[in-house]
Write an enzyme that holds these catalytic residues in place. Structure first.
Site, mmCIF file in Angstrom:
data_model
loop_
_atom_site.group_PDB
_atom_site.id
_atom_site.type_symbol
_atom_site.label_atom_id
_atom_site.label_comp_id
_atom_site.label_asym_id
_atom_site.label_seq_id
_atom_site.Cartn_x
_atom_site.Cartn_y
_atom_site.Cartn_z
ATOM 1 N N GLU A 29 -1.196 7.471 -0.184
ATOM 2 C CA GLU A 29 -2.172 8.068 -1.110
ATOM 3 C C GLU A 29 -1.685 9.412 -1.630
ATOM 4 O O GLU A 29 -2.217 9.943 -2.597
ATOM 5 C CB GLU A 29 -3.542 8.211 -0.429
ATOM 6 C CG GLU A 29 -3.575 9.042 0.847
ATOM 7 C CD GLU A 29 -3.278 8.243 2.116
ATOM 8 O OE1 GLU A 29 -2.368 7.382 2.088
ATOM 9 O OE2 GLU A 29 -3.951 8.474 3.137
ATOM 10 N N ALA A 35 1.794 7.786 15.537
ATOM 11 C CA ALA A 35 0.374 7.627 15.865
ATOM 12 C C ALA A 35 -0.208 6.454 15.082
ATOM 13 O O ALA A 35 -0.880 5.576 15.647
ATOM 14 C CB ALA A 35 -0.381 8.911 15.531
ATOM 15 N N GLU A 37 8.922 1.275 11.315
ATOM 16 C CA GLU A 37 9.932 2.330 11.115
ATOM 17 C C GLU A 37 9.204 3.645 11.317
ATOM 18 O O GLU A 37 8.419 4.053 10.460
ATOM 19 C CB GLU A 37 10.500 2.262 9.689
ATOM 20 C CG GLU A 37 11.254 0.993 9.369
ATOM 21 C CD GLU A 37 12.561 0.882 10.126
ATOM 22 O OE1 GLU A 37 13.082 1.905 10.602
ATOM 23 O OE2 GLU A 37 13.052 -0.255 10.255
ATOM 24 N N LEU A 38 9.445 4.292 12.447
ATOM 25 C CA LEU A 38 8.611 5.434 12.822
ATOM 26 C C LEU A 38 9.407 6.740 12.802
ATOM 27 O O LEU A 38 10.327 6.901 12.030
ATOM 28 C CB LEU A 38 7.945 5.151 14.173
ATOM 29 C CG LEU A 38 7.185 3.806 14.227
ATOM 30 C CD1 LEU A 38 6.605 3.553 15.603
ATOM 31 C CD2 LEU A 38 6.090 3.739 13.168
ATOM 32 N N GLU A 73 8.571 15.665 16.574
ATOM 33 C CA GLU A 73 8.996 15.610 15.173
ATOM 34 C C GLU A 73 8.177 16.619 14.366
ATOM 35 O O GLU A 73 6.951 16.556 14.371
ATOM 36 C CB GLU A 73 8.770 14.201 14.620
ATOM 37 C CG GLU A 73 9.217 14.079 13.180
ATOM 38 C CD GLU A 73 9.001 12.677 12.618
ATOM 39 O OE1 GLU A 73 7.875 12.157 12.708
ATOM 40 O OE2 GLU A 73 9.979 12.112 12.088
ATOM 41 N N CYS A 107 12.570 11.179 8.152
ATOM 42 C CA CYS A 107 12.532 10.614 9.503
ATOM 43 C C CYS A 107 13.878 10.820 10.172
ATOM 44 O O CYS A 107 13.976 10.936 11.382
ATOM 45 C CB CYS A 107 12.195 9.135 9.426
ATOM 46 S SG CYS A 107 13.260 8.239 8.305
ATOM 47 N N LYS A 125 0.856 -1.190 0.000
ATOM 48 C CA LYS A 125 0.000 0.000 0.000
ATOM 49 C C LYS A 125 0.895 1.244 0.000
ATOM 50 O O LYS A 125 1.487 1.608 0.998
ATOM 51 C CB LYS A 125 -0.898 0.042 1.238
ATOM 52 C CG LYS A 125 -1.821 1.248 1.204
ATOM 53 C CD LYS A 125 -2.149 1.688 2.593
ATOM 54 C CE LYS A 125 -2.540 3.113 2.745
ATOM 55 N NZ LYS A 125 -2.086 4.106 1.805
HETATM 56 P P1 NAD Z 1 1.416 8.198 8.188
HETATM 57 O O1 NAD Z 1 1.595 7.386 9.424
HETATM 58 O O2 NAD Z 1 0.355 9.224 8.170
HETATM 59 O O3 NAD Z 1 1.099 7.240 6.941
HETATM 60 C C1 NAD Z 1 1.951 6.174 6.580
HETATM 61 C C2 NAD Z 1 1.149 5.152 5.794
HETATM 62 O O4 NAD Z 1 0.179 4.560 6.672
HETATM 63 C C3 NAD Z 1 0.360 5.743 4.632
HETATM 64 O O5 NAD Z 1 0.409 4.846 3.538
HETATM 65 C C4 NAD Z 1 -1.050 5.839 5.204
HETATM 66 O O6 NAD Z 1 -2.055 5.810 4.221
HETATM 67 C C5 NAD Z 1 -1.102 4.595 6.076
HETATM 68 N N1 NAD Z 1 -2.122 4.607 7.133
HETATM 69 C C6 NAD Z 1 -2.750 5.674 7.680
HETATM 70 N N2 NAD Z 1 -3.635 5.264 8.625
HETATM 71 C C7 NAD Z 1 -3.553 3.915 8.674
HETATM 72 C C8 NAD Z 1 -4.181 2.913 9.478
HETATM 73 N N3 NAD Z 1 -5.085 3.209 10.395
HETATM 74 N N4 NAD Z 1 -3.816 1.637 9.284
HETATM 75 C C9 NAD Z 1 -2.886 1.301 8.382
HETATM 76 N N5 NAD Z 1 -2.261 2.195 7.585
HETATM 77 C C10 NAD Z 1 -2.577 3.487 7.732
HETATM 78 O O7 NAD Z 1 2.852 8.805 7.875
HETATM 79 P P2 NAD Z 1 3.244 9.820 6.723
HETATM 80 O O8 NAD Z 1 2.713 11.164 7.083
HETATM 81 O O9 NAD Z 1 2.895 9.221 5.410
HETATM 82 O O10 NAD Z 1 4.843 9.814 6.851
HETATM 83 C C11 NAD Z 1 5.541 10.620 7.742
HETATM 84 C C12 NAD Z 1 6.011 9.814 8.940
HETATM 85 O O11 NAD Z 1 6.758 8.681 8.514
HETATM 86 C C13 NAD Z 1 6.957 10.594 9.830
HETATM 87 O O12 NAD Z 1 6.618 10.408 11.181
HETATM 88 C C14 NAD Z 1 8.308 9.967 9.545
HETATM 89 O O13 NAD Z 1 9.254 10.094 10.570
HETATM 90 C C15 NAD Z 1 7.944 8.561 9.276
HETATM 91 N N6 NAD Z 1 9.000 7.899 8.489
HETATM 92 C C16 NAD Z 1 9.826 7.008 9.125
HETATM 93 C C17 NAD Z 1 10.855 6.408 8.418
HETATM 94 C C18 NAD Z 1 11.804 5.443 9.092
HETATM 95 O O14 NAD Z 1 12.518 4.743 8.389
HETATM 96 N N7 NAD Z 1 11.867 5.367 10.407
HETATM 97 C C19 NAD Z 1 11.024 6.694 7.067
HETATM 98 C C20 NAD Z 1 10.169 7.597 6.447
HETATM 99 C C21 NAD Z 1 9.145 8.195 7.186
#
Ligand code: NAD
Length: 479
Positions: free
Chosen positions: A178, A231, A250-251, A383, A284, A175
């Site tokens: 979006e 979250a 990976e957060l 962050e 991140c 996935k």
């Molecule tokens: P996000 O958590 O909003 O979304 C990530 C993915 O999860 C998207 O594809 C989204 O559609 C999906 N998603 C949303 N709600 C969901 C649910 N209830 N169940 C399952 N999937 C769901 O994050 P974002 O805004 O796309 O990305 C930014 C975040 O990602 C930042 O916190 C960043 O630090 C983190 N990040 C971490 C790494 C790492 O390697 N540690 C790398 C890149 C980004």
């Protein structure tokens, strides 16, 4: 540009017709739509992946490596076209998008070799202390896995999951975010081009609630590997718990960069600015907390401010652009909100502080620096995910380490010092999954990626990335 779901080797319309607008963050306009998948499409994709699993698993590492190399080769031969697709949708400067393409291709090549090595290790004898028994080891694929990725490094974050999962013998429901589905959907075209068996890689675009959430509860997905916010990561983990699914997370991060008084200042300025302004800070691994030795703080800060002001905003596809817009309006608003909060807290703003003035369109934020930020400030602790740097000074090495570790996250860190022994001592004392010394954020596919503390669970890349998709199995025989 594709707009359908890629399931069972074919482009398909979603079960319930619906679309999502895809934006160009430089023009602030929707320029394409993709399918908005739903729970029914996750069921279809998981079923296709389940059908494909036995043959893919039994193909063996040598056989799977052929496909991984072919994917890498496709990525390389289409690199410029794909970098342009990514740059437009993500807003990252084209030069940065080219780096993504190269990183993604390297990842598939690396895991092709890991797949071969895995095959060589199968059935290896395990020494047991009783000669009446013999034991052998197999490393078997976890099964059908669900991969959920964010929008900041499309194709790269995906490669870090798809490549090891394929190498291990898993089949996939992917996935994409979006927000940035355009270049991710090209993986479907690449799968067709390299004749990847139908069902091995399925791509379902859609929102987190409509596609991501049903993946986390689908009984046939043995593992969810998620990259994204804390979250949502916590929600993924809670949902996966009901089915006792394995999760990789990976957060986020709020990483420190420690600059000692004896650091090479040219290198320090390069690493400070690259660590927070690359990809407009949407990383991140952004080193968003700068810890400066007091003796050099004023000089370094003047030079960093000059470097920040020298970044050139513009069309991401223009070779001269070095600062892109935020990828999406919601992120632009969030970052501006943090900047306003910093001002309201009375923090000392030394450059930037809002929208990039003079840009008529595009979600541009001026590179922003706050100095002497209290450790209690939300800007120091949370962050932000944008081009906002917070700084403090320190007197002693011990103080620098305490400040660096006083954080909920532990993803990465950078240490700058011309005394390598000291730099290594500081690096060893910092709680982070990857520490750079006097170096920009180079990421070799051979080294691990992942965080301590709230930055996640598990590791990607290297052999650890492959292990994340393998089950360990011993067979012991009484002779
Ligand atoms: P996000 O958590 O909003 O979304 C990530 C993915 O999860 C998207 O594809 C989204 O559609 C999906 N998603 C949303 N709600 C969901 C649910 N209830 N169940 C399952 N999937 C769901 O994050 P974002 O805004 O796309 O990305 C930014 C975040 O990602 C930042 O916190 C960043 O630090 C983190 N990040 C971490 C790494 C790492 O390697 N540690 C790398 C890149 C980004």
């Amino acid at each position: 540009m594709h707009d359908q779901l890629f399931i069972d080797g074919r482009w398909q319309a979603p079960t319930k017709p619906a679309t999502i607008d895809v934006y160009d963050p430089y023009r602030e306009t929707a320029y394409h739509t993709v399918a908005a998948g739903g729970a029914e499409d996750v069921i279809k994709a998981a079923a296709a992946a389940k059908r494909a699993f036995p043959a893919w698993k039994n193909l063996g590492g040598q056989g799977r490596a052929v496909y991984l190399r072919a994917i890498a080769s496709e990525l390389r031969s289409r690199a410029e076209e794909l970098a342009r697709l990514s740059s437009r949708n993500n807003g990252k400067p084209i030069a940065e998008a080219r780096i993504d393409l190269s990183d993604a291709a390297n990842t598939y090549e690396y895991y092709a070799e890991q797949a071969v090595a895995l095959e060589d290790k199968q059935n290896s004898a395990v020494a047991v202390p009783d000669s009446a028994f013999a034991s052998r080891l197999r490393l078997e694929p976890t099964g059908v896995v669900g991969l959920i990725v964010p929008w900041n490094f499309p194709l790269v974050t995906t490669a870090w999951k798809v490549a090891p999962a394929l190498a291990a013998g898993c089949t996939i429901v992917l996935k994409p975010s979006e927000i940035t589905p355009i270049v991710e959907l090209e993986m479907g075209a690449i799968a067709q081009r390299v004749n990847l068996p139908p069902g091995v890689l399925n791509i379902v675009t859609g929102t987190g609630l409509d596609v991501g959430a049903p993946m986390t509860t689908h009984p046939d997905l043995a593992k969810i590997s998620f990259t994204g916010s804390n979250a949502v990561g916590a929600r993924v983990m809670a949902a996966a718990a009901a089915g006792v699914k394995s999760v990789g997370l990976e957060l986020g991060g709020k990483s420190p960069i420690v600059v000692c008084a004896d650091a090479d200042l040219d290198q320090a300025v390069e690493c400070i600015t690259g660590g927070i302004f690359f990809n407009a800070g949407q990383m991140c691994s952004a080193t968003s907390r700068l810890l400066l030795a007091r003796e050099i703080a004023d000089e370094v800060m003047q030079r960093v401010i000059a470097a920040a002001r020298a970044l050139r905003p513009g069309d991401p596809l223009d070779e001269a652009t070095t600062l892109g817009p935020m990828t999406m309006k919601a992120q632009y608003d969030k970052v501006l909100g943090y900047i306003e909060r910093g001002k309201a807290e009375g923090l000392r703003l030394v450059t930037g502080g809002g929208r990039y003035e003079g840009m008529n369109h595009g979600w541009f934020i001026a590179p922003t620096i706050f100095t002497d930020v209290p450790v209690t400030s939300a800007l120091w602790r949370e962050e932000i995910f944008g081009p906002v740097l917070c700084t403090r000074t320190f007197e002693t090495e011990e103080e620098a380490v305490v400040l660096a570790n006083d954080c909920d996250f532990g993803l990465v860190a950078t240490v700058m010092s011309s005394d390598v022994t000291r730099a290594n001592r500081i690096a060893d004392a910092i709680d982070a999954g990857h520490v750079w010394i006097n170096s920009p954020q180079v990421i070799f596919v051979e080294t691990s990626w992942g965080g301590f503390k709230a930055s996640g669970i598990g590791r990607e890349l290297g052999p650890w990335g492959l292990s994340a998709y393998l089950e360990v199995k011993h067979t012991t025989t009484r002779l």
